[in-house]
Write a protein that holds these residues in place. Structure first.
Motif, short mmCIF file in Angstrom:
data_model
loop_
_atom_site.label_atom_id
_atom_site.label_comp_id
_atom_site.label_asym_id
_atom_site.label_seq_id
_atom_site.Cartn_x
_atom_site.Cartn_y
_atom_site.Cartn_z
N ILE A 42 0.86 -1.18 0.00
CA ILE A 42 0.00 0.00 0.00
C ILE A 42 0.90 1.23 0.00
CG2 ILE A 42 -1.76 1.30 1.25
CD1 ILE A 42 -2.79 -1.33 2.37
N LYS B 259 1.17 5.69 -1.12
CA LYS B 259 0.45 6.95 -1.32
C LYS B 259 1.28 7.86 -2.21
CE LYS B 259 -1.85 6.90 3.21
NZ LYS B 259 -2.04 7.66 4.48
N ARG C 77 -7.13 13.24 -7.99
CA ARG C 77 -7.89 12.56 -6.94
C ARG C 77 -9.39 12.74 -7.12
NH1 ARG C 77 -10.91 12.92 -2.85
NH2 ARG C 77 -11.20 15.12 -3.36
N ASP D 216 -9.39 8.14 -7.02
CA ASP D 216 -8.58 8.31 -5.81
C ASP D 216 -7.80 7.07 -5.42
OD1 ASP D 216 -10.63 6.68 -5.06
OD2 ASP D 216 -11.26 7.84 -3.31
N LYS D 217 -7.90 5.96 -6.22
CA LYS D 217 -7.15 4.75 -5.88
C LYS D 217 -6.89 3.92 -7.13
CE LYS D 217 -9.23 1.33 -3.83
NZ LYS D 217 -9.90 0.49 -2.80
N GLN E 86 -4.96 0.09 -8.51
CA GLN E 86 -4.47 -1.22 -8.08
C GLN E 86 -3.58 -1.79 -9.18
OE1 GLN E 86 -7.31 -3.89 -6.28
NE2 GLN E 86 -6.37 -5.67 -7.27
N ILE F 268 -1.57 -1.46 -3.99
CA ILE F 268 -2.64 -0.48 -3.99
C ILE F 268 -2.04 0.90 -3.76
CG2 ILE F 268 -4.73 0.30 -2.81
CD1 ILE F 268 -5.31 -2.60 -2.11
N HIS G 40 -2.91 4.86 -3.22
CA HIS G 40 -3.91 5.88 -2.89
C HIS G 40 -3.41 7.24 -3.37
CE1 HIS G 40 -6.39 3.24 -0.38
NE2 HIS G 40 -5.26 2.71 0.07
N GLU H 237 -3.29 11.03 -2.89
CA GLU H 237 -3.50 12.02 -1.84
C GLU H 237 -3.98 13.34 -2.42
OE1 GLU H 237 0.31 12.06 0.15
OE2 GLU H 237 -0.54 10.89 1.80
#
Length: 847
Positions: free
Chosen positions: A249, A251, A313, A317-318, A320, A342, A344, A346
């Motif tokens: 994960i 960001k 975003r 916003d995400k 994979q 994943i 994310h 920001e």
């Protein structure tokens, strides 16, 4: 392939070739056994000396150590020299230490070397054959492929010693994989030296095996040193690379530049390092959502970076990613593993807040404060409840008087417009405001200041309100002289109706008049003086007298104001001297300084004139003189040497306008050095003063009383000790003390006693004994000290005139000199006469 171990004994005489015999003797000490080896006097390096049966002490030993570094012991008990040794005629010995670390047990074998004189042909011939140049056998490279399919036993290689050309040699091996775990993995044929592997091996469990090969003769001799034999397990690509995490994960901020680092993935492979089996390559298999492609991965490091700057975003916003790692440097036949990543996105403040409307209209009643009059809303696409979304409102124009403020509702992000200062309909009926909004966080994009703020217009209509009277200004003043006659009338406080700007119909009432000096007219608000005004009265500050007035209109609405009466000063006070008593220490000073003050304003005050009152008697005029120092002070001095005492000197002080006042000043002429010396007495010579004891004086008196009791206690103890002796004095004499007597008797500085003893008095003056006994008392030039039976007599002192008097039981007025005899002198005198004849009713007389 391997060399034998020859001996290099000297050529020539057979007498120097000695046969080695082994004698084993047991003994009862801490050693398990004792061994005697018969050897020649000279031993070469790496020379076989003999063999010791170690298993008689230990079946297996983890550590075999020699206490003599010139000898080494092999696992089969063979003893070799490490250096060339020349034995003397004396015996040489050393200790073999056997240790087993598993059961923490140790045993010792003592080895004794002795010369051997007998020569055995059999041994001699064997030694002759073994006499060759020194050689070693060399280790042979050997390896086994892990997970080998056989067939088993699998031949690996052959080990062979060169001494097999002359002897029958048996081969054996020891170490991990043979007699230690994993046991029986390898074995060697005793006669041929062929080395075999019995089953498959996993390299990830055992990378290599370090074995020891031995070559021995049938009778137990070891012609070769043990051979280290390393068997390496060859790696097979049988392990898949594994990611360190199942799901990664990361960001990354939206609108990041191309090449910005998102994160790094990592994988491990159990196969042999630094080979193709562990050379890994990373790649991205898929991205969701698939379009557009925004990320790339470094094939070697596994670092994921952005490949586009279109991260938004507010749109997605995400993301994979499905990632892969493959060994064999990514070749198609390499082993591979996949994982999930994943990412994310920001939020950054890339969207400005904007008002939902460009203009607003609201209204508020006049004279209203702390009320909410309007709520405005904005739109912001950034992440809710973050600094990028929260709004900051401000009033840009129209609030110059500070009547409004706008704040943010933390829950709804709305702007709340409030009135914080009342508005006046008569002054302004409408107010136009311009408000703006920004975010708490700064805007991330480079834009002009205009486009970075959204604005809106607000129109505020002020509603009229039926108001009561207005007391404005709240403080009004009027000037009146302080000496105006009673019933004088003056203007007072005025209130007005803001609707009509008129004062008609308003009634007035006095709320607060501290000294009840005025009255207020109900209809006009004017004031009338009912008492004399005094600017210098108590609690009048800066000459202003404040009166509180209440104004009421026809319907009962009120307001409150303050009327400040400025009292103009009149020269109605003469200057006076605030210090009523002065002290002149006649011994050190001949005058004193006096200062005058005037409560009137400075224009009616100094400079002052000082003079003696003309109505005073002639003695005052002859005794005292005034000299002016400055405008407010003068110097008073005496003349004609007046006696000590208290005097009343009337002094007249006149201000610049002729207003004067006579002050009776009390002047004390004192025989002192400082004024404090005279604070407790009026006349030091007349004795009409009063004794005043301070705290320290009382403490000193108490301390003296305590010391007196200590001395009396010491005397009583001394007398009680003397009482244990045979009594010389009668009982009643033990209570005798010296008291002062007025009996006259002739003498010439001696103390006489009727029994005939005489005591010389120190000095020619008449001094007495100090301490608790009392002081000598002068009476007409003579001094008497009398022994009297009974209680103690004490001397009470009075400070009047510095004289000392006896208590009331004795009576009489006497005068004493300073005491010169100490208690120790008197004590020494009395102790030396305790053994003499009793003295009854005798009187010591001293002139």
């Amino acid at each position: 392939m391997a060399a034998a171990r020859p001996t290099s004994s000297p050529s020539g005489a057979l007498c120097r070739q000695l046969l080695l015999t082994l004698t084993i003797l047991t003994f009862a000490c801490d050693a398990c056994k004792k061994v005697t080896l018969h050897v020649p006097s000279k031993l070469d390096a790496e020379k076989f000396v003999g063999r010791v049966n170690l298993k008689e002490c230990f079946k297996s030993a983890n550590l075999i150590h020699s206490s003599d570094p010139d000898f080494q012991i092999l696992e089969d008990g063979s003893v070799y020299t490490t250096n060339a040794i020349l034995l003397s005629s004396e015996k040489r010995n050393f200790t073999i230490l056997l240790s087993n670390t598993e059961n923490q047990e140790e045993k010792k074998i003592f080895v004794l070397l002795e010369h051997q004189t007998k020569v055995l042909k059999k041994r001699h011939s064997k030694e002759k054959v073994l006499r060759r140049a020194k050689r070693r056998w060399a280790p042979i490279p050997c390896s086994v492929m892990e997970n080998s399919l056989g067939p088993f036993p699998l031949f690996l290689q052959q080990i062979q010693s060169d001494t097999a050309q002359n002897y029958t040699i048996y081969y054996s091996i020891r170490g991990p994989g043979v007699d230690r775990e994993p046991k029986n993995l390898f074995y060697v044929e005793r006669d041929s030296g062929n080395l075999f592997c019995t089953r498959p091996v996993d390299r990830e469990e055992y990378e290599s095996f370090e074995l020891i090969a031995f070559a021995t003769t049938p009778d137990g001799y070891t012609p070769e040193l043990p051979l280290p034999l390393v068997i390496k397990i060859e790696d097979e690509n049988d392990n898949y690379p594994i990611f360190t995490e199942k799901t990664y994960i990361f960001k990354v901020a939206e609108n990041s530049r191309v090449g910005s680092t998102v994160g790094q993935v990592c994988a491990t492979d159990k196969d042999e390092p630094d080979t193709m089996h562990t050379r890994l390559k990373y790649s991205i298999l898929a991205q969701l959502p698939a379009s557009p492609t925004l990320f790339s991965m470094h094939p070697t490091t596994g670092v994921i970076t952005t490949s586009s700057s279109q991260l938004d975003r507010e749109l997605i916003d995400k993301y994979q990613l499905k990632i892969k790692v493959q060994d064999m440097d990514g070749q198609y036949f390499g082993l591979q593993t996949t994982s999930t990543c994943i990412i994310h996105i920001e939020d950054v403040n890339d969207n400005l807040p904007t008002f939902t409307r460009t203009s607003y209209v609201t209204s508020v009643e006049e004279n209203t404060i702390n009320v909410e009059i309007l709520r405005v809303t904005v739109e912001d696409k950034d992440l809710i409840n973050t600094a990028n979304w929260r709004a900051n409102y401000t009033i840009l124009k129209g609030n110059e008087n500070g009547n409004f403020k706008i704040v943010t509702d933390p829950k709804t992000n709305e702007g709340i417009l409030c009135v914080v200062k009342s508005l006046n309909y008569e002054e302004r009926q409408q107010v136009n405001l311009q408000i703006g909004v920004t975010n708490e966080a700064p805007y991330s994009r480079e834009v002009s200041s205009r486009s970075a703020m959204s604005t809106a217009a607000v129109t505020v209509n002020v509603k009229n309100q039926d108001e009561g009277p207005e007391c404005s200004p709240a403080l009004q003043t009027v000037r009146i002289k302080e000496n105006v006659p009673v019933r004088t009338t003056s203007n007072g406080y005025k209130a007005y109706d803001p609707e009509t700007s008129s004062s008609s119909g308003i009634r007035y009432k006095k709320l607060k008049d501290p000294k009840e000096w005025i009255t207020v007219d109900e209809n006009s608000g004017s004031i009338t003086i009912i008492k004399s005004l005094d600017r210098e009265a108590e609690n009048i500050k800066n000459g202003i007298y404040n009166v509180t007035v209440l104004a009421t209109d026809e319907v009962g609405r009120t307001c409150t104001g303050t009327l400040g009466i400025i009292l103009e000063d009149v020269n109605d006070n003469g200057p006076s001297i605030p210090k009523e008593t002065v002290i002149i220490c006649k011994t050190v000073m001949s005058s004193t300084e006096i200062v005058a003050v005037d409560p009137d304003e400075p224009i009616n005050g100094p400079p002052f004139d000082f003079s003696l009152d003309s109505a005073s008697d002639s003695d005052v005029q002859r005794t005292w003189r005034l000299t002016k120092i400055n405008g407010t002070a003068a110097r008073l001095s005496y003349q004609n040497d007046p006696p000590f005492g208290s005097y009343i000197v009337p002094i007249k002080v006149t201000d610049r306008l002729g207003q004067s006042l006579v002050t009776p000043l009390k002047v004390i002429l004192c025989d002192c050095v400082t004024e404090n010396d005279c604070t407790s007495r009026i006349s030091p010579r007349t004795g009409n003063g009063e004794v005043k004891l301070g705290t320290w004086a009382i403490l000193a008196i108490l301390l003296g009383i305590a010391l007196l009791f200590c001395i009396l206690f010491t005397l009583v103890c001394g007398v009680s000790q003397a009482a244990k002796q045979p009594k010389v004095f009668p009982d009643d004499l033990a209570q005798q003390n010296l008291i002062v007597s007025n009996t006259e008797a002739p003498g010439d500085d001696k103390v006489y006693c009727t029994d005939g003893f005489t005591t010389h008095i120190v000095g020619s003056s008449t001094q007495g004994v100090c301490g608790t006994v009392g002081s000598g008392v002068k009476t007409g030039g003579q001094e008497t000290i009398e022994l009297v039976k009974g209680g103690h007599q004490t001397l009470e002192m009075s400070r009047g005139g510095g004289q000392h008097t006896l208590d009331s039981g004795r009576g009489g007025h006497v005068e004493t000199d300073n005491c010169r005899y100490t208690y120790s002198e008197w004590h020494n005198y009395t102790q030396s006469h305790l053994g003499e004849e009793p003295i009854r009713g005798h009187t010591l007389i001293k002139n």
